[in-house]
Every structure is written in structure tokens, then in C-alpha cells.
Design a protein around this motif. Sequence first.
Motif, short mmCIF file in Angstrom:
data_model
loop_
_atom_site.label_atom_id
_atom_site.label_comp_id
_atom_site.label_asym_id
_atom_site.label_seq_id
_atom_site.Cartn_x
_atom_site.Cartn_y
_atom_site.Cartn_z
N VAL A 1 -6.02 -6.51 -12.00
CA VAL A 1 -7.41 -6.03 -12.09
C VAL A 1 -7.54 -5.63 -13.51
O VAL A 1 -6.75 -4.57 -13.90
CB VAL A 1 -7.23 -4.86 -11.07
CG1 VAL A 1 -8.76 -4.13 -11.28
CG2 VAL A 1 -7.13 -5.27 -10.01
N TYR B 1 -11.01 -9.80 -12.18
CA TYR B 1 -9.64 -9.86 -11.54
C TYR B 1 -9.08 -11.25 -12.06
O TYR B 1 -10.07 -12.43 -12.18
CB TYR B 1 -9.61 -9.87 -10.08
CG TYR B 1 -9.74 -8.62 -9.30
CD1 TYR B 1 -10.49 -7.42 -10.09
CD2 TYR B 1 -9.26 -8.45 -7.88
CE1 TYR B 1 -10.54 -6.43 -9.37
CE2 TYR B 1 -9.66 -7.36 -7.31
CZ TYR B 1 -10.42 -6.26 -8.05
OH TYR B 1 -10.45 -5.18 -7.35
N ASP C 1 -10.45 -3.60 -0.33
CA ASP C 1 -10.42 -4.61 -1.38
C ASP C 1 -11.74 -4.97 -1.99
O ASP C 1 -11.63 -5.15 -3.59
CB ASP C 1 -9.36 -5.75 -1.12
CG ASP C 1 -8.05 -5.21 -0.88
OD1 ASP C 1 -7.30 -4.33 -1.60
OD2 ASP C 1 -7.50 -5.78 0.15
N CYS D 1 -13.60 -2.29 -3.97
CA CYS D 1 -12.97 -1.91 -5.25
C CYS D 1 -13.42 -3.07 -5.94
O CYS D 1 -13.68 -2.80 -7.22
CB CYS D 1 -11.39 -2.03 -4.83
SG CYS D 1 -10.71 -1.44 -6.42
N TYR D 2 -13.44 -4.38 -5.82
CA TYR D 2 -13.80 -5.42 -6.58
C TYR D 2 -14.85 -5.20 -7.19
O TYR D 2 -15.20 -5.50 -8.39
CB TYR D 2 -13.49 -6.77 -5.88
CG TYR D 2 -14.11 -8.02 -6.73
CD1 TYR D 2 -13.28 -8.41 -7.58
CD2 TYR D 2 -15.24 -8.47 -6.35
CE1 TYR D 2 -13.70 -9.71 -8.35
CE2 TYR D 2 -15.61 -9.50 -7.15
CZ TYR D 2 -14.76 -10.23 -8.16
OH TYR D 2 -15.30 -11.18 -8.63
N ALA E 1 -8.69 3.69 -7.72
CA ALA E 1 -8.05 2.13 -8.45
C ALA E 1 -7.95 2.51 -10.02
O ALA E 1 -8.67 2.96 -10.44
CB ALA E 1 -9.17 0.78 -8.29
N PRO F 1 -3.59 -5.84 -7.04
CA PRO F 1 -4.12 -5.44 -5.80
C PRO F 1 -3.41 -5.99 -4.56
O PRO F 1 -2.32 -6.90 -4.63
CB PRO F 1 -5.42 -5.88 -5.75
CG PRO F 1 -5.51 -6.87 -6.54
CD PRO F 1 -4.23 -6.77 -7.68
N HIS G 1 -2.85 -4.29 -0.41
CA HIS G 1 -2.05 -3.38 0.37
C HIS G 1 -1.68 -3.57 1.93
O HIS G 1 -1.12 -2.83 2.51
CB HIS G 1 -2.81 -2.09 0.27
CG HIS G 1 -4.25 -2.11 0.97
ND1 HIS G 1 -5.15 -2.48 0.29
CD2 HIS G 1 -4.65 -1.79 2.16
CE1 HIS G 1 -6.52 -2.40 0.97
NE2 HIS G 1 -5.93 -2.20 2.35
N GLY H 1 -1.39 -1.42 -4.40
CA GLY H 1 -2.31 -2.05 -4.93
C GLY H 1 -3.55 -1.29 -5.59
O GLY H 1 -4.38 -1.97 -5.82
N PHE H 2 -3.66 -0.07 -5.71
CA PHE H 2 -4.41 0.89 -6.31
C PHE H 2 -3.93 1.83 -7.59
O PHE H 2 -4.64 1.95 -8.58
CB PHE H 2 -4.98 1.86 -5.36
CG PHE H 2 -5.73 1.26 -4.28
CD1 PHE H 2 -7.08 0.75 -4.40
CD2 PHE H 2 -5.15 1.09 -2.84
CE1 PHE H 2 -7.80 0.18 -3.25
CE2 PHE H 2 -5.77 0.27 -1.97
CZ PHE H 2 -7.13 0.01 -2.12
#
Length: 377
Positions: free
Chosen positions: A30, A36, A64, A67-68, A84, A90, A92, A146-147
Motif C-alpha cells: 500500500v 497499491y 479492503d 480502504c483502497y 491504515a 494488506p 486480513h 493488513g492495516f
Amino acid sequence: MTAAPAENTTTPESAVSGPRLPETMQAVIVHGPENYQLETVAVPRPGPGEALVKVEGVGICASDLKCYHGAPKFWGDANRPAWAETEVIPGHEFVGTIVQLDDEAAQRWGVTVGDRVVAEQIVPCWKCRYCLDGKYWMCQPHDMFGFKRRTPGAMAEYMLFSKDALVHQVSADLPPAHAAFAEPLSCALHAVERADIHFDDVVVVAGCGPIGLGMIAGAKSKNPKLVIGLDMAQDKLDLALECGADLVINIGTDDAVARVKELTDGYGADVYLEGTGHPSAVGQGLNLLRKLGTYVEYSVFGSDVTVDWSIISDDKELDVRGAHLGPHCWPAAIRMIESGRLPMDKICTHQLPLADFQKGLDLVASGKESIKVSLIP
């Protein structure tokens, strides 16, 4: 068992069991919202009490995707802390096989090299007031795989389980995408537990995506009077029936509030579980519940939601409950998947190679072709 090494020492190679590993691996990194990249990075090495896991499958969650796209909940704004960080891997919801660990980790988790495992998405600190009170899923530092950079996720060929992780074994007979579904299913089951469903209840589940289908299966296992699924996609409604819904309502063609009241002598549903993440589903739930009903909110929203709070108070005196993660529900979720009760082949619609992570994100964003999308490193 050998004594655990001190915190400030490096684990000697002889204390870590497992095969010789490659020096590098492919991983999604990320760099910021909608940035990404698939990159070559070093394979992590487990420290004292940790385990190295070869990732077999990782699901792409709606969170996800938010967040993206840079939702404030994840990247932070003036009023809300960020979940994040940049330069993190990333992912989870995952499953993998243990390839290296020391005696301390093996003893703590009851696992060994070659075991198939999942881990809960939260990595508790075990020191804050919530962890000390047994409410580990609300841990104040709230490190989740993942964060945060200190807890890299599973969109990679290998990942580390830190010594604070919560690890569960899962059958080696399950396809990777099915095994990784333990994460969203545990979340759905926790929401069901928060609902405190009784035998005579009419339960409405909004949204028949991965979380909603799990809610339907969990609610049905509580044996209420009626479980109703709501969605706009007929194929998802059909799948809801296979997961245990007694009937379904297409909100694109039918008035869900009117239909539920018709089914309940004009009173409304006893329980409403919200799993869509769409603001309109909130008001819908408040309106179709009976007086003294229970509303459970699970979704992560991409923006603020406005409702008439007088419905909650003066009109109906509702119980409104939040639900977060899947505490204490992982063993039940794993058993449910292993039992074959769920149509997992129909739920896990897409499995893509890691290099196609962008296609996976796009499939989840569309929501029209897929239900659960997974990457297979």
C-alpha cells in the motif's frame, strides 16, 4: 520444551523449525489510496515466539475496498483516527501453512510445522483495559493484520504471526478460499450473538453478500420463527435461501418495510441485522422493526449516515447494538465451514492469482459478478 528466549535477543536458527526459505517474495504494498503495487520484498523471518506462514488464500473484504478508495475511517481525518498506514501489506482474512516456528510458539498455539491455520484479524496488545477485561477485540492500540506496518497482512506469499496473535487450526481438506472464509463468517456469527435471538423472533438480514449470508446461516442456527433476507440481486437472494433464509425480499421490486409488517400482523420484525454498508439500509431497518426491537449494525460505511433518532427513542425504544470483528466465534465458524452446511462453492465465486489483485478489487467494487473474491498466492 526449550526455554523461551529473552525479548531482546535474536532467535538462533536452530530454535526455528522448518525448511530453508527463499530470500524474496511477491507482495502487494500500500502506497496510499488507489495506489497499491505488486512488489518483490524480503521474506520475513520469525522472531521469538512467532510463526512464519506460507499464505494459501486471502479474501478481499469490503473494508479492503473502502480502504483502497481512501475512506476517512481508514486513512483518517480531523475527527477520526486512521486504521491504515502506507508501506503495509494488506489482507486480513486468510489461511496458510506453518513453515517455521520455535518451541515457544508451538507450545502456545498447539501447532507445528505443516499445520493448516487461520488467525483472528486483531492482534491484541494484552495490556490495555479492554484486553485485561477480556474484551480483546476492542483492544485500544487495535493492531489488525493488513492495516498497520507492525502487523503486515496476507496479500503476499508469506506472512508472520506475532506472538500476540490468536491462532486456530483448520482442516487441510478445505479449498483455500473456503478456509479463509472463517474470518467473515466469524464476524457474521458475532453479529448474530449480539442480536440475542429468541425462538419466536422474526429476524431480517439486510444484504446477502459474504457477511449477510453468514448472518443468515447463524440466525437460522438459533431457530427463530422466521429468517428473512433482503437484497437487490436475485442470484444473491437465491443463495440466501440455500444458507437458511425462510424467505427473501427483493428490495428493488418490493417494499421491504410493508412486506415485513404484513408478515408480522403490522408490528414489524423483532431483530434487524445490517450487513450492506449502504446508508439507506439504516433507515430501512429502523422503520421495519417493531417497538422494543433490536437493531445490530455490523457494516463499515464509507460516509456518514443520517437518520431520525426519534424512531430509536420516542417512537420505538429500540435496542441499537454495534458488532465488531468475530470474538469467540472462530471455532464455530470453522466448524460450520467444515460441516459442509454452507454452499461454499457458490459463496466463494472468484479465486485469482496474487498478481491480479487489482482485478479482484474491481470485482468487489462492482458487486455484480462476485460474492467472495480471493487471491491465491
